[in-house]
Enzyme design. Structure first.
Site, PDB file in Angstrom:
ATOM      1  N   CYS A  55       0.800  -1.223   0.000  1.00 39.53           N
ATOM      2  CA  CYS A  55       0.000   0.000   0.000  1.00 39.53           C
ATOM      3  C   CYS A  55       0.833   1.273   0.000  1.00 39.53           C
ATOM      4  CB  CYS A  55      -0.951  -0.012   1.187  1.00 39.53           C
ATOM      5  SG  CYS A  55      -1.933  -1.528   1.258  1.00 39.53           S
TER       6      CYS A  55
ATOM      7  N   HIS B 202      -2.468   8.118   5.959  1.00 38.53           N
ATOM      8  CA  HIS B 202      -2.714   6.787   5.388  1.00 38.53           C
ATOM      9  C   HIS B 202      -4.064   6.276   5.879  1.00 38.53           C
ATOM     10  CE1 HIS B 202      -1.835   2.976   3.556  1.00 38.53           C
ATOM     11  NE2 HIS B 202      -1.917   2.341   4.701  1.00 38.53           N
TER      12      HIS B 202
ATOM     13  N   GLU C 239      -0.205   5.009  13.154  1.00 40.59           N
ATOM     14  CA  GLU C 239       0.120   6.234  12.431  1.00 40.59           C
ATOM     15  C   GLU C 239       0.023   7.451  13.346  1.00 40.59           C
ATOM     16  OE1 GLU C 239      -0.845   8.592   8.252  1.00 40.59           O
ATOM     17  OE2 GLU C 239      -2.271   7.091   8.982  1.00 40.59           O
TER      18      GLU C 239
ATOM     19  N   LYS D 134      -9.450   7.978   2.621  1.00 40.66           N
ATOM     20  CA  LYS D 134      -9.930   6.605   2.391  1.00 40.66           C
ATOM     21  C   LYS D 134     -11.348   6.414   2.928  1.00 40.66           C
ATOM     22  CE  LYS D 134      -5.467   4.212   2.216  1.00 40.66           C
ATOM     23  NZ  LYS D 134      -4.559   5.347   2.490  1.00 40.66           N
TER      24      LYS D 134
ATOM     25  N   HIS E   7      -9.829   1.813   0.164  1.00 44.42           N
ATOM     26  CA  HIS E   7      -8.374   1.628   0.109  1.00 44.42           C
ATOM     27  C   HIS E   7      -7.983   1.031  -1.237  1.00 44.42           C
ATOM     28  CE1 HIS E   7      -4.336   1.046   1.077  1.00 44.42           C
ATOM     29  NE2 HIS E   7      -4.397   0.354   2.192  1.00 44.42           N
TER      30      HIS E   7
ATOM     31  N   PHE F  20       1.855  -3.435   3.889  1.00 41.62           N
ATOM     32  CA  PHE F  20       2.260  -4.744   4.399  1.00 41.62           C
ATOM     33  C   PHE F  20       3.741  -4.981   4.102  1.00 41.62           C
ATOM     34  CE2 PHE F  20      -2.098  -7.130   4.193  1.00 41.62           C
ATOM     35  CZ  PHE F  20      -2.558  -6.347   5.232  1.00 41.62           C
TER      36      PHE F  20
END
Length: 411
Positions: A162, A302, A313, A334, A339, A399
Site C-alpha cells: 500500500c 494513510h 500512524e 480513504k 483503500h 504490508f
C-alpha cells in the site's frame, strides 16, 4: 544543485469519479465510493464481505474494446489515468529519451492470473490466452503507459504493497533530480476487487463487514471502525523540472519538495505500534527538503480505518510533530475512496496537490465518534488552509513494513 520539481498534470479514475477533477469534487462534497458488489460471484463464493469501493466509471466505458481486451483491469486504469494526466499537462511533444515512467501496483494482474488458472483447470492448457503473462505481470501498467505515450527514458515499477504509488512519486522526484529525465509520469493502479483478495483480506480480519451500510463502512479514527474497504482505480501525476515546465509555458499545480522511504523490520502485516520507522520517513521527507516540521500545515494520512493501523500512524505523527500536531488539519480520504492498495498513495497525492492548489483541506466522512486515543484535528468539512507558502505531506504505509512519504508545497 537541487532542482525544483513541479506538478503539471493530473489524471485519475477512482471510486469517486472517472477523472481527477470529478474525484476531487466528490471528495469535497463528502461522497462515498463504496457500494454493494452486484456480481454473481459474490454469492457463488459465499463471501463474508459483499461490498467494495468500485471504480465509478468502468474502464470499458473509456477504452476501445480491442485495446481493453489486451490489458488486465489494473493496466486499463493506469492507461486511463495516464492519458488524462498527459492531456492535462498539455504535453504535445517531449524528447522520448527524456521522458520516463515511475509506476506502481500492490498486487498486479490478479484478475488475469486467476481467470487463466480457472481456464487451465476447466478447459485445458490450449485455451489459456497467449497474452496471459504480459497481462498479469506487475510491470504491465508501466509498459502500457510507456508504449501509449512514447516514453523511452525508462519505465520502472514499484511493488511495495500500500506504499507503492507514493514510493513511485518519490522515485520520480529522485530520477528528475538526478537528471535522468525532464518529464516523468508517476502514480499507480490497482484492480483487485476479486473473490480471492476479498476472501483473504476478510479472513485476516482486515476488512469492514458492514454489508448493510457500505457507504459508512470506511471510518478512519472512529471508535467503531472495524477495517478497511477494498477499492480500485488508478492515479497519475506528471512531474517535470521547473526549467522544462516554464520553457513550454505549462500550468503548475504544486511543487514536490521531497520524498522518503523507510521500513519497519517488524511484522509482515502489522505496523510497528510505535510508528518509529514511519516517523523517520516523514522527518526525512520534510527536513531533507530543507523545511521544519512546524512548516507543515496539512496531512493526508494513510488512515485505512483499521483498529491498529490508525493508532500506529497517530503515534508516528505525535513523534514527528509533538505539540504542533494540534495545529495541523488531517484528512483521511480513504473514508470516501476506500483503500486502493497500490494506487492509494497516487490518488491521495493528487488530493494533497489540489488541497494546496485550491488552499482547501478536504473532509473526512463517517467520523461520528472520534477514538479517544487519537487526538487529531480531523477535517470534517472543507477547510481553508490560508495564504502564503503551504507545505503538506501525504503518507502511505504497506504490508511488509513499507513506509513512503512525499512532501508537497504550493508553487
Amino acid at each position: 544543485m537541487s532542482k525544483k520539481i513541479v506538478v503539471t498534470g493530473l489524471g485519475a479514475t477512482t471510486p469517486l469519479g472517472g477523472t481527477a477533477r470529478e474525484s476531487w469534487d466528490a471528495l469535497l462534497a463528502g461522497a462515498s465510493g463504496a457500494s454493494t458488489i452486484e456480481a454473481e460471484w459474490v454469492e457463488q463464493n459465499q463471501l463474508p464481505v459483499t461490498f467494495a469501493a468500485q471504480a465509478k466509471v468502468p474502464a470499458s466505458e473509456v477504452l476501445e474494446r480491442v485495446e481493453a481486451k489486451r490489458l488486465d483491469p489494473g493496466s486499463q486504469f493506469a492507461l486511463i489515468a495516464a492519458r488524462e494526466a498527459w492531456a492535462d499537462a498539455g504535453l504535445d511533444e517531449v524528447v522520448p529519451e527524456r521522458f520516463g515512467i515511475d509506476w506502481a501496483t500492490g498486487i498486479g494482474g490478479v484478475w488475469t492470473l486467476l481467470d487463466a488458472w480457472d481456464t487451465l483447470r476447466e478447459r485445458g492448457p490450449r485455451r489459456v490466452l497467449p497474452m496471459t503473462v504480459p497481462m498479469l505481470m506487475p510491470n504491465a501498467p508501466a509498459a502500457a503507459i510507456e508504449m501509449a505515450l512514447g516514453a523511452r527514458g525508462g519505465a520502472r515499477t514499484v511493488v511495495s504493497a500500500c506504499a507503492s504509488s507514493t514510493e513511485s512519486i518519490a522515485n520520480g522526484y529522485d530520477h528528475l533530480q538526478a537528471g535522468l529525465a525532464d518529464v516523468i509520469i508517476a502514480g499507480g493502479s490497482e484492480a483487485s476487487i476479486h473473490p480471492l483478495p476479498l476472501a483473504a483480506f476478510a479472513s485476516m480480519q482486515a476488512l469492514s463487514k458492514r454489508n448493510d451500510d457500505p457507504a459508512s463502512a470506511s471510518r478512519p479514527y472512529d471508535a467503531t471502525r472495524d477495517g478497511f474497504v477494498l477499492g480500485e482505480g488508478g492515479a497519475a501525476i506528471v512531474l517535470e523540472t521547473e526549467e522544462h515546465a516554464l520553457a513550454r509555458g505549462a500550468r503548475i499545480y504544486a511543487e514536490v519538495v521531497g520524498g522518503a522511504v523507510t521500513s519497519d523490520a517488524y511484522h509482515i502485516t502489522a505496523p510497528d505500534p510505535e510508528g518509529s520507522a514511519a516517523a523517520r520517513a516523514m522527518i526525512a521527507a520534510i527536513e531533507g527538503a530543507g523545511y521544519s516540521r512546524n512548516d507543515v500545515v496539512h496531512i493526508n494520512a494513510h488512515a485505512t480505518s483499521t483498529p491498529v493501523g490508525d493508532i500506529a500512524e497517530y503515534n508516528a505523527l505525535k513523534h514527528v510533530f509533538g505539540a504542533h500536531l494540534a495545529n495541523v488539519p488531517v484528512t483521511a480520504s480513504k473514508a470516501s475512496t476506500g483503500h486502493l492498495l497500490g494506487a492509494a498513495g497516487g490518488i491521495e497525492a493528487i488530493f494533497t496537490i489540489l488541497a494546496l492548489a485550491e488552499r482547501t483541506a478536504p473532509p473526512t466522512i463517517n467520523l461520528h465518534e472520534q477514538d479517544a486515543e487519537i487526538d487529531l484535528d480531523v477535517v470534517r468539512s472543507p477547510r481553508a488552509l490560508g495564504d502564503g507558502d503551504l507545505l503538506a505531506i501525504s503518507n502511505s504505509f504497506g504490508f511488509g513494513g513499507h513506509n513512503a512519504v512525499v512532501a508537497l508545497k504550493t508553487y
